[in-house]
Design a protein around this motif. Structure first.
Motif, PDB file in Angstrom:
ATOM      1  N   ARG A  96    -116.514 -13.731  48.653  1.00 16.37           N
ATOM      2  CA  ARG A  96    -115.916 -14.691  47.728  1.00 16.37           C
ATOM      3  C   ARG A  96    -114.943 -15.615  48.444  1.00 16.37           C
ATOM      4  NH1 ARG A  96    -113.512 -12.218  42.320  1.00 16.37           N
ATOM      5  NH2 ARG A  96    -113.950 -10.122  42.990  1.00 16.37           N
ATOM      6  N   ALA A  97    -114.949 -16.873  48.028  1.00 16.07           N
ATOM      7  CA  ALA A  97    -113.954 -17.845  48.498  1.00 16.07           C
ATOM      8  C   ALA A  97    -112.901 -17.990  47.409  1.00 16.07           C
ATOM      9  CB  ALA A  97    -114.617 -19.184  48.780  1.00 16.07           C
ATOM     10  N   HIS A  98    -111.672 -18.242  47.813  1.00 13.18           N
ATOM     11  CA  HIS A  98    -110.545 -18.336  46.880  1.00 13.18           C
ATOM     12  C   HIS A  98    -109.838 -19.679  47.037  1.00 13.18           C
ATOM     13  CE1 HIS A  98    -111.299 -14.110  46.209  1.00 13.18           C
ATOM     14  NE2 HIS A  98    -111.242 -13.927  47.513  1.00 13.18           N
ATOM     15  N   THR A  99    -109.069 -20.033  46.031  1.00 15.12           N
ATOM     16  CA  THR A  99    -108.360 -21.311  46.026  1.00 15.12           C
ATOM     17  C   THR A  99    -107.041 -21.181  46.780  1.00 15.12           C
ATOM     18  OG1 THR A  99    -109.330 -21.762  43.869  1.00 15.12           O
ATOM     19  CG2 THR A  99    -107.459 -23.123  44.510  1.00 15.12           C
ATOM     20  N   VAL A 100    -106.725 -22.203  47.587  1.00 19.14           N
ATOM     21  CA  VAL A 100    -105.488 -22.220  48.377  1.00 19.14           C
ATOM     22  C   VAL A 100    -104.731 -23.501  48.071  1.00 19.14           C
ATOM     23  CG1 VAL A 100    -104.515 -22.167  50.711  1.00 19.14           C
ATOM     24  CG2 VAL A 100    -106.658 -20.989  50.240  1.00 19.14           C
ATOM     25  N   ARG A 101    -103.427 -23.391  48.023  1.00 19.36           N
ATOM     26  CA  ARG A 101    -102.581 -24.573  47.912  1.00 19.36           C
ATOM     27  C   ARG A 101    -101.320 -24.355  48.742  1.00 19.36           C
ATOM     28  NH1 ARG A 101     -99.943 -24.271  41.791  1.00 19.36           N
ATOM     29  NH2 ARG A 101     -98.464 -22.600  42.263  1.00 19.36           N
ATOM     30  N   ILE A 102    -100.673 -25.465  49.050  1.00 17.31           N
ATOM     31  CA  ILE A 102     -99.392 -25.430  49.751  1.00 17.31           C
ATOM     32  C   ILE A 102     -98.330 -25.881  48.757  1.00 17.31           C
ATOM     33  CG2 ILE A 102     -98.057 -26.271  51.728  1.00 17.31           C
ATOM     34  CD1 ILE A 102    -100.629 -24.596  52.392  1.00 17.31           C
ATOM     35  N   GLU A 103     -97.328 -25.049  48.570  1.00 17.30           N
ATOM     36  CA  GLU A 103     -96.251 -25.339  47.626  1.00 17.30           C
ATOM     37  C   GLU A 103     -94.920 -25.057  48.309  1.00 17.30           C
ATOM     38  OE1 GLU A 103     -95.133 -26.701  43.876  1.00 17.30           O
ATOM     39  OE2 GLU A 103     -97.206 -26.372  44.496  1.00 17.30           O
ATOM     40  N   ASP A 104     -94.097 -26.092  48.460  1.00 21.92           N
ATOM     41  CA  ASP A 104     -92.780 -25.947  49.105  1.00 21.92           C
ATOM     42  C   ASP A 104     -92.868 -25.289  50.480  1.00 21.92           C
ATOM     43  OD1 ASP A 104     -91.437 -27.120  46.920  1.00 21.92           O
ATOM     44  OD2 ASP A 104     -91.369 -25.179  45.878  1.00 21.92           O
ATOM     45  N   GLY A 105     -93.882 -25.685  51.271  1.00 26.80           N
ATOM     46  CA  GLY A 105     -94.016 -25.178  52.629  1.00 26.80           C
ATOM     47  C   GLY A 105     -94.571 -23.772  52.718  1.00 26.80           C
ATOM     48  N   ARG A 106     -95.092 -23.265  51.619  1.00 26.97           N
ATOM     49  CA  ARG A 106     -95.641 -21.901  51.591  1.00 26.97           C
ATOM     50  C   ARG A 106     -97.116 -21.940  51.186  1.00 26.97           C
ATOM     51  NH1 ARG A 106     -92.146 -18.152  52.509  1.00 26.97           N
ATOM     52  NH2 ARG A 106     -89.946 -18.476  52.224  1.00 26.97           N
ATOM     53  N   VAL A 107     -97.899 -21.060  51.815  1.00 24.08           N
ATOM     54  CA  VAL A 107     -99.311 -20.943  51.490  1.00 24.08           C
ATOM     55  C   VAL A 107     -99.448 -20.031  50.286  1.00 24.08           C
ATOM     56  CG1 VAL A 107    -101.581 -20.233  52.348  1.00 24.08           C
ATOM     57  CG2 VAL A 107     -99.905 -21.212  53.929  1.00 24.08           C
ATOM     58  N   GLN A 108    -100.170 -20.507  49.265  1.00 20.81           N
ATOM     59  CA  GLN A 108    -100.407 -19.707  48.072  1.00 20.81           C
ATOM     60  C   GLN A 108    -101.906 -19.590  47.832  1.00 20.81           C
ATOM     61  OE1 GLN A 108     -98.148 -21.737  45.000  1.00 20.81           O
ATOM     62  NE2 GLN A 108     -96.364 -20.443  45.448  1.00 20.81           N
ATOM     63  N   VAL A 109    -102.329 -18.428  47.319  1.00 20.63           N
ATOM     64  CA  VAL A 109    -103.738 -18.149  47.060  1.00 20.63           C
ATOM     65  C   VAL A 109    -103.892 -17.695  45.609  1.00 20.63           C
ATOM     66  CG1 VAL A 109    -105.688 -16.655  47.650  1.00 20.63           C
ATOM     67  CG2 VAL A 109    -104.180 -17.505  49.453  1.00 20.63           C
ATOM     68  N   ALA A 110    -104.970 -18.190  44.978  1.00 19.65           N
ATOM     69  CA  ALA A 110    -105.377 -17.701  43.660  1.00 19.65           C
ATOM     70  C   ALA A 110    -106.785 -17.159  43.800  1.00 19.65           C
ATOM     71  CB  ALA A 110    -105.332 -18.822  42.624  1.00 19.65           C
ATOM     72  N   LEU A 111    -107.016 -15.959  43.309  1.00 17.89           N
ATOM     73  CA  LEU A 111    -108.334 -15.339  43.422  1.00 17.89           C
ATOM     74  C   LEU A 111    -109.359 -16.090  42.602  1.00 17.89           C
ATOM     75  CD1 LEU A 111    -107.486 -11.541  43.273  1.00 17.89           C
ATOM     76  CD2 LEU A 111    -107.782 -12.994  45.280  1.00 17.89           C
ATOM     77  N   ALA A 112    -110.593 -16.111  43.107  1.00 19.79           N
ATOM     78  CA  ALA A 112    -111.695 -16.780  42.405  1.00 19.79           C
ATOM     79  C   ALA A 112    -112.081 -15.980  41.176  1.00 19.79           C
ATOM     80  CB  ALA A 112    -112.908 -16.921  43.328  1.00 19.79           C
TER      81      ALA A 112
END
Length: 112
Positions: A96-112
């Motif tokens: 599975r691939a998951h969603t990634v974003r950068i928020e305030d200089g931090r890497v965040q992941v949300a599960l698919a």
């Protein structure tokens, strides 16, 4: 029918992932590999190699196969497309691939 909002988990500061490498993280109880490709592209896929069952994909080599940005499993050398988790040699071993974003200089992941 409404879509549930994504639940984001902070993995680490952006600078903790060197370009063209990956790190492993536990996101909502799931082993996830997070990759930084170049300076600004981030991807997340399951970290467990489906052929061996070992949590090792974050330690694989990042590169390109044609138009695919991939990681090569350190165990069986299968290539996983970082955009969608498809195993190029054996699609039955896809992850599975998951969603990634950068928020305030931090890497965040949300599960698919």
């Amino acid at each position: 029918m409404s879509i549930a909002p994504l639940e984001w988990t902070t993995v680490c500061p952006v600078d903790d992932i060197l370009p063209n490498t990956g790190v492993s993280a536990l996101v909502a109880g799931r082993h996830v590999a997070v990759f930084r490709v170049g300076e600004t592209q981030f991807y997340a896929i399951d970290n467990v190699d489906p052929k061996s069952g070992a949590s090792v994909l974050s330690r694989g080599l990042v590169g390109n196969l044609g138009e695919h940005v991939v990681v090569a499993s350190p165990l069986y050398k299968n290539h996983f497309d970082l955009a969608d988790g498809v195993c190029l040699e054996a699609p039955e071993y896809s992850v599975r691939a998951h969603t990634v974003r950068i928020e305030d200089g931090r890497v965040q992941v949300a599960l698919a």
